[in-house]
Design a protein around this motif. Structure first.
Motif, PDB file in Angstrom:
ATOM      1  N   PHE A   1       0.814  -1.206   0.000  1.00 14.68           N
ATOM      2  CA  PHE A   1       0.000   0.000   0.000  1.00 14.68           C
ATOM      3  C   PHE A   1       0.854   1.265   0.000  1.00 14.68           C
ATOM      4  CE2 PHE A   1      -2.578  -3.339   1.984  1.00 14.68           C
ATOM      5  CZ  PHE A   1      -3.584  -3.401   1.035  1.00 14.68           C
ATOM      6  N   GLY A   2       2.130   1.103  -0.266  1.00 13.53           N
ATOM      7  CA  GLY A   2       3.046   2.239  -0.340  1.00 13.53           C
ATOM      8  C   GLY A   2       3.529   2.425  -1.769  1.00 13.53           C
ATOM      9  N   LEU A   3       4.785   2.121  -1.967  1.00 11.43           N
ATOM     10  CA  LEU A   3       5.374   2.321  -3.282  1.00 11.43           C
ATOM     11  C   LEU A   3       4.658   1.535  -4.382  1.00 11.43           C
ATOM     12  CD1 LEU A   3       9.193   2.370  -2.496  1.00 11.43           C
ATOM     13  CD2 LEU A   3       7.888   4.186  -3.612  1.00 11.43           C
ATOM     14  N   ARG A   4       4.262   0.328  -4.100  1.00  8.74           N
ATOM     15  CA  ARG A   4       3.617  -0.498  -5.132  1.00  8.74           C
ATOM     16  C   ARG A   4       2.366   0.193  -5.670  1.00  8.74           C
ATOM     17  NH1 ARG A   4       2.188  -6.497  -3.603  1.00  8.74           N
ATOM     18  NH2 ARG A   4       4.430  -6.449  -3.321  1.00  8.74           N
ATOM     19  N   THR A   5       1.488   0.576  -4.781  1.00  9.34           N
ATOM     20  CA  THR A   5       0.248   1.234  -5.197  1.00  9.34           C
ATOM     21  C   THR A   5       0.535   2.566  -5.872  1.00  9.34           C
ATOM     22  OG1 THR A   5      -0.963   0.183  -3.406  1.00  9.34           O
ATOM     23  CG2 THR A   5      -1.958   2.135  -4.372  1.00  9.34           C
ATOM     24  N   GLN A   6       1.427   3.354  -5.282  1.00  9.65           N
ATOM     25  CA  GLN A   6       1.736   4.677  -5.814  1.00  9.65           C
ATOM     26  C   GLN A   6       2.332   4.588  -7.218  1.00  9.65           C
ATOM     27  OE1 GLN A   6       0.837   7.519  -4.523  1.00  9.65           O
ATOM     28  NE2 GLN A   6       1.812   8.779  -6.072  1.00  9.65           N
ATOM     29  N   MET A   7       3.262   3.675  -7.411  1.00  8.76           N
ATOM     30  CA  MET A   7       3.913   3.545  -8.722  1.00  8.76           C
ATOM     31  C   MET A   7       2.941   3.028  -9.783  1.00  8.76           C
ATOM     32  SD  MET A   7       7.677   2.190  -7.602  1.00  8.76           S
ATOM     33  CE  MET A   7       8.433   2.411  -9.225  1.00  8.76           C
ATOM     34  N   ASN A   8       2.101   2.083  -9.403  1.00  2.00           N
ATOM     35  CA  ASN A   8       1.120   1.573 -10.359  1.00  2.00           C
ATOM     36  C   ASN A   8       0.155   2.676 -10.783  1.00  2.00           C
ATOM     37  OD1 ASN A   8       2.267  -0.977 -10.219  1.00  2.00           O
ATOM     38  ND2 ASN A   8       0.713  -1.812  -8.878  1.00  2.00           N
ATOM     39  N   ARG A   9      -0.356   3.402  -9.799  1.00  3.00           N
ATOM     40  CA  ARG A   9      -1.302   4.486 -10.095  1.00  3.00           C
ATOM     41  C   ARG A   9      -0.638   5.579 -10.930  1.00  3.00           C
ATOM     42  NH1 ARG A   9      -5.928   5.200  -6.629  1.00  3.00           N
ATOM     43  NH2 ARG A   9      -5.529   7.433  -6.752  1.00  3.00           N
ATOM     44  N   CYS A  10       0.590   5.863 -10.616  1.00  2.00           N
ATOM     45  CA  CYS A  10       1.333   6.901 -11.323  1.00  2.00           C
ATOM     46  C   CYS A  10       1.538   6.522 -12.790  1.00  2.00           C
ATOM     47  CB  CYS A  10       2.679   7.065 -10.627  1.00  2.00           C
ATOM     48  SG  CYS A  10       3.463   8.614 -10.929  1.00  2.00           S
TER      49      CYS A  10
ATOM     50  N   LEU B   1       6.999   9.234 -11.264  1.00  3.00           N
ATOM     51  CA  LEU B   1       7.421   7.843 -11.434  1.00  3.00           C
ATOM     52  C   LEU B   1       8.936   7.730 -11.431  1.00  3.00           C
ATOM     53  CD1 LEU B   1       6.693   4.883 -11.864  1.00  3.00           C
ATOM     54  CD2 LEU B   1       6.516   5.378 -14.328  1.00  3.00           C
ATOM     55  N   GLU B   2       9.608   8.664 -12.072  1.00  4.59           N
ATOM     56  CA  GLU B   2      11.076   8.641 -12.061  1.00  4.59           C
ATOM     57  C   GLU B   2      11.599   8.768 -10.631  1.00  4.59           C
ATOM     58  OE1 GLU B   2      14.977  10.931 -13.919  1.00  4.59           O
ATOM     59  OE2 GLU B   2      12.985  11.776 -14.283  1.00  4.59           O
ATOM     60  N   THR B   3      11.005   9.642  -9.854  1.00  2.00           N
ATOM     61  CA  THR B   3      11.409   9.811  -8.451  1.00  2.00           C
ATOM     62  C   THR B   3      11.193   8.524  -7.667  1.00  2.00           C
ATOM     63  OG1 THR B   3      10.988  12.180  -8.477  1.00  2.00           O
ATOM     64  CG2 THR B   3      10.922  11.093  -6.323  1.00  2.00           C
ATOM     65  N   GLN B   4      10.055   7.882  -7.877  1.00  5.58           N
ATOM     66  CA  GLN B   4       9.753   6.642  -7.166  1.00  5.58           C
ATOM     67  C   GLN B   4      10.730   5.534  -7.551  1.00  5.58           C
ATOM     68  OE1 GLN B   4       5.740   6.590  -8.484  1.00  5.58           O
ATOM     69  NE2 GLN B   4       5.136   8.167  -7.030  1.00  5.58           N
ATOM     70  N   LEU B   5      11.149   5.514  -8.802  1.00  4.83           N
ATOM     71  CA  LEU B   5      12.171   4.545  -9.221  1.00  4.83           C
ATOM     72  C   LEU B   5      13.492   4.809  -8.500  1.00  4.83           C
ATOM     73  CD1 LEU B   5      11.424   4.333 -13.043  1.00  4.83           C
ATOM     74  CD2 LEU B   5      11.291   2.437 -11.410  1.00  4.83           C
ATOM     75  N   ILE B   6      13.841   6.078  -8.362  1.00  6.39           N
ATOM     76  CA  ILE B   6      15.072   6.430  -7.645  1.00  6.39           C
ATOM     77  C   ILE B   6      14.980   5.999  -6.186  1.00  6.39           C
ATOM     78  CG2 ILE B   6      16.465   8.380  -6.812  1.00  6.39           C
ATOM     79  CD1 ILE B   6      15.702   9.777  -9.547  1.00  6.39           C
TER      80      ILE B   6
END
Length: 119
Positions: A35-44, A78-83
């Motif tokens: 419910f953190g990065l996974r959800t945020q990155m998918n939605r993004c 999304l780039e930030t989340q990948l970093i």
């Protein structure tokens, strides 16, 4: 303005590929990131394509550009989340470089398209 068919836009097609790549990667994240990065990155990633397609329904280039800018913002998120994933050692360096390069290329193409419409 002639309305665009979003399915024919290269930026939309490439964003659809990124969605699949992001979903495949986020499935490998630790369970505590469900419910953190996974959800945020998918939605993004979905937001990038969704804003492109929604923007094509608008009557003027000015309004379309607003949706393209929102799409571009999601690409930078999304780039930030990948970093963040790289810094937390959640992603192998090779996978990070591949995904980040795809996102950066898409950012540039969206920017160029905005510039073309803004002329």
């Amino acid at each position: 303005m002639k309305r665009h068919n979003f399915k024919k836009l290269q930026i939309w097609q490439e964003s659809i590929i990124i969605i699949a790549d992001v979903y495949a990667f986020t499935a490998t994240l630790p369970d505590y990131e469900k419910f953190g990065l996974r959800t945020q990155m998918n939605r993004c990633s979905v937001s990038i394509a969704s804003n492109i397609s929604e923007g094509t329904s608008k009557r003027t280039d000015k309004h379309f550009i607003k949706y393209l800018e929102d799409s571009l913002g999601s690409a930078f998120e999304l780039e930030t989340q990948l970093i963040v994933c790289k810094n937390l050692n959640f992603i192998p360096l090779e996978k990070f470089e591949s995904l980040a390069e795809s996102v950066k290329t898409l950012q540039q193409k969206i920017s160029n398209f905005i510039d073309k419409l803004d002329d």
